[in-house]
Structures are given as structure tokens and as C-alpha cells.
Motif scaffolding. Structure first.
Motif, PDB file in Angstrom:
ATOM      1  N   SER A 101      -1.759  -0.143  -7.506  1.00  0.00           N
ATOM      2  CA  SER A 101      -0.985  -0.881  -8.500  1.00  0.00           C
ATOM      3  C   SER A 101      -0.677   0.013  -9.684  1.00  0.00           C
ATOM      4  O   SER A 101      -1.236   1.113  -9.817  1.00  0.00           O
ATOM      5  N   GLY A 102       0.164  -0.486 -10.583  1.00  0.00           N
ATOM      6  CA  GLY A 102       0.463   0.240 -11.802  1.00  0.00           C
ATOM      7  C   GLY A 102      -0.742   0.333 -12.719  1.00  0.00           C
ATOM      8  O   GLY A 102      -0.986   1.374 -13.341  1.00  0.00           O
ATOM      9  N   ALA A 105      -2.927   2.984 -11.589  1.00  0.00           N
ATOM     10  CA  ALA A 105      -2.351   4.276 -11.944  1.00  0.00           C
ATOM     11  C   ALA A 105      -2.714   4.631 -13.383  1.00  0.00           C
ATOM     12  O   ALA A 105      -3.078   5.780 -13.692  1.00  0.00           O
ATOM     13  N   ILE A 232       6.346   2.022 -14.979  1.00  0.00           N
ATOM     14  CA  ILE A 232       6.030   1.052 -13.944  1.00  0.00           C
ATOM     15  C   ILE A 232       7.134   0.005 -13.812  1.00  0.00           C
ATOM     16  O   ILE A 232       7.548  -0.343 -12.704  1.00  0.00           O
ATOM     17  N   GLY A 258       4.906   2.174 -10.261  1.00  0.00           N
ATOM     18  CA  GLY A 258       4.446   0.982  -9.558  1.00  0.00           C
ATOM     19  C   GLY A 258       5.631   0.062  -9.312  1.00  0.00           C
ATOM     20  O   GLY A 258       6.761   0.509  -9.148  1.00  0.00           O
ATOM     21  N   LYS A 259       5.371  -1.239  -9.282  1.00  0.00           N
ATOM     22  CA  LYS A 259       6.393  -2.273  -9.119  1.00  0.00           C
ATOM     23  C   LYS A 259       7.396  -1.951  -8.014  1.00  0.00           C
ATOM     24  O   LYS A 259       7.080  -2.092  -6.848  1.00  0.00           O
ATOM     25  N   GLY A 268       1.200   1.949  -6.128  1.00  0.00           N
ATOM     26  CA  GLY A 268       1.445   2.582  -7.418  1.00  0.00           C
ATOM     27  C   GLY A 268       1.204   4.063  -7.276  1.00  0.00           C
ATOM     28  O   GLY A 268       0.824   4.550  -6.207  1.00  0.00           O
ATOM     29  N   SER A 290      -5.679   2.926  -1.328  1.00  0.00           N
ATOM     30  CA  SER A 290      -4.623   3.662  -2.025  1.00  0.00           C
ATOM     31  C   SER A 290      -3.782   4.462  -1.034  1.00  0.00           C
ATOM     32  O   SER A 290      -4.298   5.301  -0.293  1.00  0.00           O
TER      33      SER A 290
END
Length: 416
Positions: A101-102, A105, A232, A258-259, A268, A290
Motif C-alpha cells: 500500500s501507499g 511505502a 500516491i 500506490g493507488k 505500492g 509485497s
């Protein structure tokens, strides 16, 4: 279906249950159609169920659904990192790591800068949003609801005003606040990094002042401080370029992604200067999920679609439609609550405010309900939840975009 099994600490903007979607349209479980200007809060730049992404996910699911990269590398991760680092528009050698995910990150970026600098202090900005994990909470530029009832947060973290034409904070004011910070609050030699969004999302789509961005880059170079750009929400074409930092005339040292990186599959990344990314001990970075192979396949299909020509065309088309409509609404005096248009490219916010300029969150709540009833999903933002953030897929069909703006126009006119 009962919602009693779901934590009541999760806030829901729209009390509906979705069943399926296609590009910029979604349908709820009763069969009602909505035009989606939320886009998974910036996740769906390529829309719901983009055919190329669906095909890539299906194909990868027949070959390898998961392997922990730390245990044994797999082809999708290796291929994606080659493609992704080449996609980053900077002039230095890039390496990176994939995350779930962001927010993850951002967490890893904090570890990386600590390892590289031997320092711990972080400078973030008012209005910022970097995640809901414990360390990222302290980076966020507002207390409610993120920092309430969770006690002491990892730090030290300090905040500065975020300079933008969209919020009225000037470059000079931000630089003056920075000078005060290092005169009164903390020794500049203890600062590991600045972390900044080129366009703030949660705060209402505020574009960073380019003069400040360049001054900050020079300051970081002079003081051996690292600069992290959180892309992100603003990345992967949302502003009409690959990443928003390019608009500001700077190159950050680390970039958070991310996103929209994988079209809705959780993924991410943190990427940046290779020397920074390689400074922690073996095993200092990584994670079980990951860089999951299916997520990597979706990200590779995303990069295939994100040509510069296509990204620019999508952003320019959506920007032109939104700006044209907004200007017409202002000329028509459509609503006494119609405030400023914020942001850049296809990352736009529309402020709702009273005549004296004070936020109008009550009217925004009314607008969310009116629009939903009329078949349009919107997302609030801003410190007072008074700014609509427009995040329709970049791939939205022109007719559907216009239909959504028609609904928005009709609902704005009804506000009381």
C-alpha cells in the motif's frame, strides 16, 4: 447483509453496497447505476475492470498466484521493477521495492532515510495525508480523526504551512515559517527528510507552489536533507503527466507510489536514488505479500496503458471539461455556495463556501446526498470537509463525463 460485523470506526461516505462496475460506472446491489467521480479515491485512473488489466490478472492467476519475493524472486516482480524504475522521470539511477500500500511505502521510506542519514526528525506539512498506520499518522497534517485516542506517535515530526495558490499561503510565508522552525524548534542538522505531496489530496487538491518546491530542493541539497515526494494520489497520470513533481521543476530523492499503480489490486512502492535504497542491511526491507505476482501483472498492464501521449490526452480532455463547466457555473451564479476551483489537470476540487469565504460543510453533505440520489458518487475533502474532489477515471467516456457534470450542476443549483 449485516454491517454489525464491521468495525464502527470505519467511516463510510455513501451508504450503498456496490456489486459491479465498468470504466466510470458502477451499480449497486439493487441494480441502480451511478457515475463514479470517486474512482476508489484515486485508485481507478484506468477505470473499473479495464479489459487489459483483467486479462493480465486472469493470465497471471493461472501461472503463479503468490510467492514471497524474499524467499524466491519471481518474474512479475523483476519485470515490474525494471519497467517502473524506467517510468520514473528523473535523471539519476533508480531502484526501489514493492509494498502492499501507499502507507506501507511511506513507512519504508522513513526507515530508508533514517538508515541513510543517521537522523530521525521529519518535516511534513499542514493538511498532509500519508496514511493511517502508526508512523504515518504523525506525518498527517491534521488531528481529527486520525490522531485522536491513539496516544504518543512515532517521531519527531514537525509541520510547516503548505504554500499553494489554492489555499492562499505564499512561498514567502512558508519559508518564513521554516526559518522560525529551525531557529526555535529543532536543529536543522537533526532533520532526516522533508515529505511533501506535490498536490495535496485530503486537504482539497492543493497544488504546491513551484517557487517553494524549488527553494525547498535547494535547501535540502545545502543541508544534506532528503526530499520525499508522496505521489500516491497524484501519480500515474492524474495531473496530465506521469507524476506531479515534474510540474514543479524538481527531482525528489524518494517517491512514494500506490493507488492507481495496479488498477485496484493492492500494491505500492517506494523508489528513488539507488544509493539510498541500498543502504539498509540485507533483510531490512521486504514483506510477505509485497509485490504479489497478480498485483505485479496488473501494474505491468497499467504501465502499458500509461503512454505519455495517452496520459496527456486524458488529462487535457478531463481538465478542459471541468474548467469549462466551472467557469460557466461562476458566470451563471449557479449557487451562492460555489467557491474556488482547486488543483491541476484532472485532479480537481470544487470548494463550497459561504459568501464570506468560510467553509460550507453542511452544503457539501447535502450535495453528496443529492448527487447520490441522482446517480453520481462524489468524495469530500478539505479540513472542514467542504471541498468536492473529482477523481473520475481518466478513461471516462466524454458523454459519461458530461452526464456526471450535468448531475453535479443540477445538484449545486439545489443547495440551500
Amino acid at each position: 447483509m449485516s454491517r454489525e460485523t464491521i468495525s464502527q470506526s470505519i467511516s463510510v461516505v455513501h451508504p450503498i453496497s456496490l456489486s459491479h462496475g465498468k470504466n466510470a460506472e458502477v451499480w449497486d446491489t439493487s441494480g441502480k447505476r451511478y457515475i463514479d467521480f470517486v474512482g476508489g479515491i484515486g485508485v481507478l485512473n484506468l477505470g473499473h475492470c479495464h479489459p487489459a488489466l483483467v486479462a493480465a490478472i486472469r493470465e497471471q492467476a493461472t501461472q503463479l498466484t503468490h510467492y514471497a519475493f524474499n524467499a524466491a524472486p519471481h518474474k512479475p516482480y523483476l519485470e515490474l521493477m525494471d519497467r517502473l524504475t524506467a517510468f520514473i522521470p528523473v535523471g539519476y539511477p533508480v531502484s526501489g521495492m514493492l509494498t502492499n500500500s501507499g502507507a506501507e511505502a511511506a513507512e519504508n521510506a522513513l526507515k530508508i532515510v533514517r538508515g541513510a542519514t543517521g537522523r530521525t526528525a521529519v518535516i511534513a506539512f499542514d493538511g498532509a495525508f500519508h496514511g493511517r498506520t502508526l508512523a504515518t499518522l504523525n506525518l498527517n497534517g491534521k488531528v481529527a480523526p486520525y490522531k485522536q485516542k491513539v496516544g504518543v506517535l512515532p517521531g519527531p515530526v514537525y509541520h510547516l504551512p503548505y504554500p499553494s495558490a489554492d489555499n492562499g499561503v505564499t512561498c514567502a510565508e512558508a519559508l518564513k515559517a521554516m526559518d522560525r522552525l529551525f531557529s526555535v524548534e529543532i536543529d536543522v542538522d537533526d532533520v532526516a527528510c522533508f515529505i511533501i505531496e506535490p498536490v495535496q489530496g485530503e486537504a482539497g487538491f492543493l497544488l504546491l507552489d513551484s517557487e517553494f518546491a524549488q527553494a525547498l530542493r535547494r535547501f535540502c541539497d545545502e543541508k544534506n536533507i532528503l526530499l520525499i515526494a508522496d505521489e500516491i494520489q497524484s501519480g500515474f497520470g492524474r495531473t496530465g503527466q506521469r507524476f506531479a513533481f515534474s510540474r514543479l521543476g524538481i527531482e525528489p530523492d524518494l517517491i512514494l507510489l500506490g493507488k492507481s499503480i495496479a488498477g485496484g489490486v493492492p500494491l505500492g512502492a517506494v523508489v528513488g536514488r539507488k544509493a539510498l535504497m541500498d543502504n539498509l542491511p540485507k533483510g531490512g526491507l521486504g514483506g510477505t505479500y509485497s509485490g504479489n505476482p497478480i498485483a505485479c501483472a496488473a501494474a505491468l498492464a497499467t504501465l502499458d496503458a500509461m503512454t505519455d501521449e495517452q496520459v496527456h490526452a486524458w488529462g487535457a480532455r478531463q481538465e478542459a471539461a471541468i474548467v469549462s463547466r466551472y467557469q460557466a457555473w461562476r458566470e451563471q451564479h449557479l449557487s451562492p455556495y460555489l467557491g474556488r476551483l482547486t488543483g491541476v489537470g484532472a485532479m480537481r476540487g470544487i470548494e463550497l463556501a459561504h459568501a464570506d469565504g468560510t467553509p460550507a460543510p453542511k452544503q457539501l453533505a447535502q450535495l453528496l446526498s443529492l448527487a447520490r440520489d441522482a446517480g453520481l458518487l462524489l468524495m469530500p475533502s478539505g479540513k472542514s470537509r467542504h471541498i468536492i474532489r473529482l477523481l473520475a477515471p481518466l478513461t471516462i467516456e466524454p458523454a459519461v463525463l458530461e452526464e456526471g457534470l450535468d448531475i453535479l450542476q443540477a445538484c449545486l443549483k439545489q443547495l440551500v
